[in-house]
Design a protein around this motif. Structure first.
Motif, short mmCIF file in Angstrom:
data_model
loop_
_atom_site.label_atom_id
_atom_site.label_comp_id
_atom_site.label_asym_id
_atom_site.label_seq_id
_atom_site.Cartn_x
_atom_site.Cartn_y
_atom_site.Cartn_z
N VAL A 36 -2.87 3.17 -11.10
CA VAL A 36 -4.21 3.58 -10.68
C VAL A 36 -4.69 2.74 -9.50
O VAL A 36 -5.21 3.26 -8.52
N ARG A 37 -4.48 1.43 -9.56
CA ARG A 37 -4.88 0.56 -8.45
C ARG A 37 -4.12 0.88 -7.18
O ARG A 37 -4.67 0.84 -6.10
N GLU A 38 -2.84 1.19 -7.32
CA GLU A 38 -2.02 1.49 -6.14
C GLU A 38 -2.51 2.76 -5.46
O GLU A 38 -2.54 2.86 -4.24
N LYS A 39 -2.92 3.74 -6.25
CA LYS A 39 -3.47 4.98 -5.68
C LYS A 39 -4.78 4.70 -4.96
O LYS A 39 -5.10 5.30 -3.96
N ASP A 40 -5.53 3.74 -5.49
CA ASP A 40 -6.81 3.37 -4.89
C ASP A 40 -6.62 2.65 -3.56
O ASP A 40 -7.45 2.75 -2.67
N PHE A 79 3.38 -8.63 10.59
CA PHE A 79 2.04 -8.14 10.92
C PHE A 79 1.00 -9.08 10.33
O PHE A 79 1.10 -9.46 9.17
N ALA A 80 -0.01 -9.42 11.12
CA ALA A 80 -1.10 -10.28 10.65
C ALA A 80 -2.07 -9.47 9.81
O ALA A 80 -2.49 -8.38 10.22
N LEU A 81 -2.41 -9.99 8.65
CA LEU A 81 -3.35 -9.33 7.75
C LEU A 81 -4.63 -10.12 7.67
O LEU A 81 -4.63 -11.33 7.86
N LYS A 82 -5.73 -9.44 7.33
CA LYS A 82 -7.00 -10.16 7.17
C LYS A 82 -7.15 -10.72 5.75
O LYS A 82 -7.91 -11.64 5.52
N GLU A 83 -6.39 -10.17 4.79
CA GLU A 83 -6.47 -10.62 3.41
C GLU A 83 -5.81 -11.98 3.23
O GLU A 83 -4.87 -12.33 3.93
N LYS A 84 -6.29 -12.73 2.27
CA LYS A 84 -5.68 -14.00 1.86
C LYS A 84 -4.65 -13.70 0.77
O LYS A 84 -4.70 -12.66 0.13
N LEU A 85 -3.72 -14.63 0.54
CA LEU A 85 -2.68 -14.40 -0.47
C LEU A 85 -3.27 -14.18 -1.86
O LEU A 85 -2.82 -13.30 -2.59
N TYR A 86 -4.29 -14.93 -2.22
CA TYR A 86 -4.87 -14.76 -3.56
C TYR A 86 -5.54 -13.39 -3.69
O TYR A 86 -5.55 -12.79 -4.77
N GLU A 87 -6.08 -12.85 -2.58
CA GLU A 87 -6.67 -11.51 -2.62
C GLU A 87 -5.57 -10.46 -2.79
O GLU A 87 -5.72 -9.50 -3.54
N LEU A 88 -4.46 -10.65 -2.08
CA LEU A 88 -3.33 -9.73 -2.21
C LEU A 88 -2.77 -9.75 -3.62
O LEU A 88 -2.45 -8.71 -4.19
N GLU A 89 -2.68 -10.93 -4.20
CA GLU A 89 -2.16 -11.07 -5.56
C GLU A 89 -2.99 -10.25 -6.55
O GLU A 89 -2.46 -9.67 -7.49
N ASP A 90 -4.30 -10.17 -6.30
CA ASP A 90 -5.19 -9.40 -7.18
C ASP A 90 -5.02 -7.89 -7.03
O ASP A 90 -5.22 -7.15 -7.98
N ILE A 91 -4.68 -7.43 -5.82
CA ILE A 91 -4.62 -5.98 -5.59
C ILE A 91 -3.21 -5.40 -5.64
O ILE A 91 -3.05 -4.21 -5.83
N LEU A 92 -2.19 -6.23 -5.51
CA LEU A 92 -0.82 -5.73 -5.52
C LEU A 92 -0.37 -5.40 -6.94
O LEU A 92 -0.75 -6.11 -7.88
N PRO A 93 0.44 -4.36 -7.11
CA PRO A 93 0.95 -4.05 -8.45
C PRO A 93 1.83 -5.19 -8.96
O PRO A 93 2.81 -5.56 -8.32
N SER A 101 5.82 -18.71 -4.28
CA SER A 101 5.32 -20.07 -4.06
C SER A 101 3.84 -19.96 -3.71
O SER A 101 3.30 -18.87 -3.67
N LYS A 102 3.22 -21.09 -3.41
CA LYS A 102 1.82 -21.06 -2.99
C LYS A 102 1.65 -20.29 -1.69
O LYS A 102 0.57 -19.80 -1.39
N SER A 103 2.73 -20.17 -0.92
CA SER A 103 2.62 -19.55 0.40
C SER A 103 3.36 -18.22 0.54
O SER A 103 3.45 -17.69 1.64
N ALA A 104 3.86 -17.63 -0.57
CA ALA A 104 4.62 -16.39 -0.43
C ALA A 104 4.55 -15.50 -1.67
O ALA A 104 4.55 -15.98 -2.79
N ILE A 105 4.50 -14.17 -1.42
CA ILE A 105 4.58 -13.14 -2.44
C ILE A 105 5.64 -12.15 -1.96
O ILE A 105 5.63 -11.74 -0.80
N ALA A 106 6.56 -11.76 -2.86
CA ALA A 106 7.67 -10.89 -2.46
C ALA A 106 7.61 -9.54 -3.18
O ALA A 106 7.14 -9.44 -4.31
N ASN A 107 8.12 -8.52 -2.50
CA ASN A 107 8.32 -7.21 -3.09
C ASN A 107 9.62 -7.28 -3.88
O ASN A 107 10.70 -7.45 -3.32
N LEU A 108 9.53 -7.17 -5.18
CA LEU A 108 10.68 -7.29 -6.07
C LEU A 108 11.80 -6.32 -5.70
O LEU A 108 12.97 -6.64 -5.80
N TYR A 109 11.43 -5.13 -5.22
CA TYR A 109 12.41 -4.11 -4.91
C TYR A 109 13.07 -4.28 -3.54
O TYR A 109 13.95 -3.52 -3.17
N GLU A 110 12.65 -5.30 -2.80
CA GLU A 110 13.28 -5.61 -1.51
C GLU A 110 14.16 -6.86 -1.60
O GLU A 110 14.72 -7.29 -0.61
#
Length: 154
Positions: A36-40, A79-93, A101-110
Motif C-alpha cells: 500500500v505504501r509503495e503504491k502511495d 542522483f541527488a535526493l532531497k530526502e534524508k536516509l532516515y526519511e527514506l527508511e520510513d517510506i521504503l518497503p 550502515s549509518k550511511s547506506a540503504i540497499a535494494n535487496l533485489y539488486e
C-alpha cells in the motif's frame, strides 16, 4: 490461521480505503502495508546536474550519504535526493530495502552476493558491479532479513 480478505466495491464509496484488522503486525501484515505504501509513493525525484529525474524505486540499487545530500544510485548513475536516509527508511518497503550502515540503504533485489571479511563486516556486491560494506552492527539484521525472505520464497 490465514488471512481473510474482505473486498467491498460500490458507488456509495467516495474513496478507496484499506483497513487492516489483526492481533499483531507480522510478516504478512507488513507485506500488505509495504504494498500500500509503495503504491502511495512509487517514485522519487532525483537531481543530476540541472535536470530533475523521476526515479522508480525498483531501479534504485543503493542510497548512500554524500557530504551534504543523499544519493540514489541506478544503472544510469547517481542522483541527488532531497530526502534524508532516515526519511527514506520510513517510506521504503522494508521487505525490499535493507540498511547496510549509518550511511547506506540497499535494494535487496539488486544485490549479487556478500563476502565476509576478517573484521566481522560484510562486503556487498551489486549486480551493477558496485560494492559497499555492511557495518558490523547491521550484519545480524541483514542475516535475519535474508533468512526471512528465503523462507517466503520456499
Amino acid at each position: 490461521m490465514g488471512i481473510r480478505l474482505v473486498l467491498k466495491i460500490g458507488n456509495e464509496f467516495k474513496e478507496s480505503t484499506v483497513t487492516i484488522e489483526a492481533p499483531e503486525v507480522n510478516d504478512d501484515i507488513q507485506g500488505v502495508i509495504n504494498v500500500v505504501r509503495e503504491k502511495d509513493r512509487p517514485f522519487l525525484v532525483g537531481r543530476k546536474g540541472e535536470m530533475q529525474h523521476i526515479l522508480n524505486l525498483a531501479d534504485i540499487h543503493l542510497f548512500h550519504s554524500e557530504k551534504d545530500y543523499v544519493a540514489g544510485v541506478t544503472k544510469e548513475g547517481s542522483f541527488a535526493l532531497k530526502e534524508k536516509l532516515y526519511e527514506l527508511e520510513d517510506i521504503l518497503p522494508s521487505d525490499k530495502f535493507i540498511r547496510l550502515s549509518k550511511s547506506a540503504i540497499a535494494n535487496l533485489y539488486e544485490i549479487s552476493h556478500f563476502e565476509a571479511s576478517f573484521n566481522g563486516t560484510l562486503c556487498v556486491y551489486f549486480k551493477s558491479g558496485k560494492k559497499d560494506y555492511v557495518s558490523r552492527s547491521y550484519v545480524p539484521l541483514i542475516k535475519e532479513m535474508l533468512k526471512m525472505n528465503r523462507r517466503k520464497s520456499e
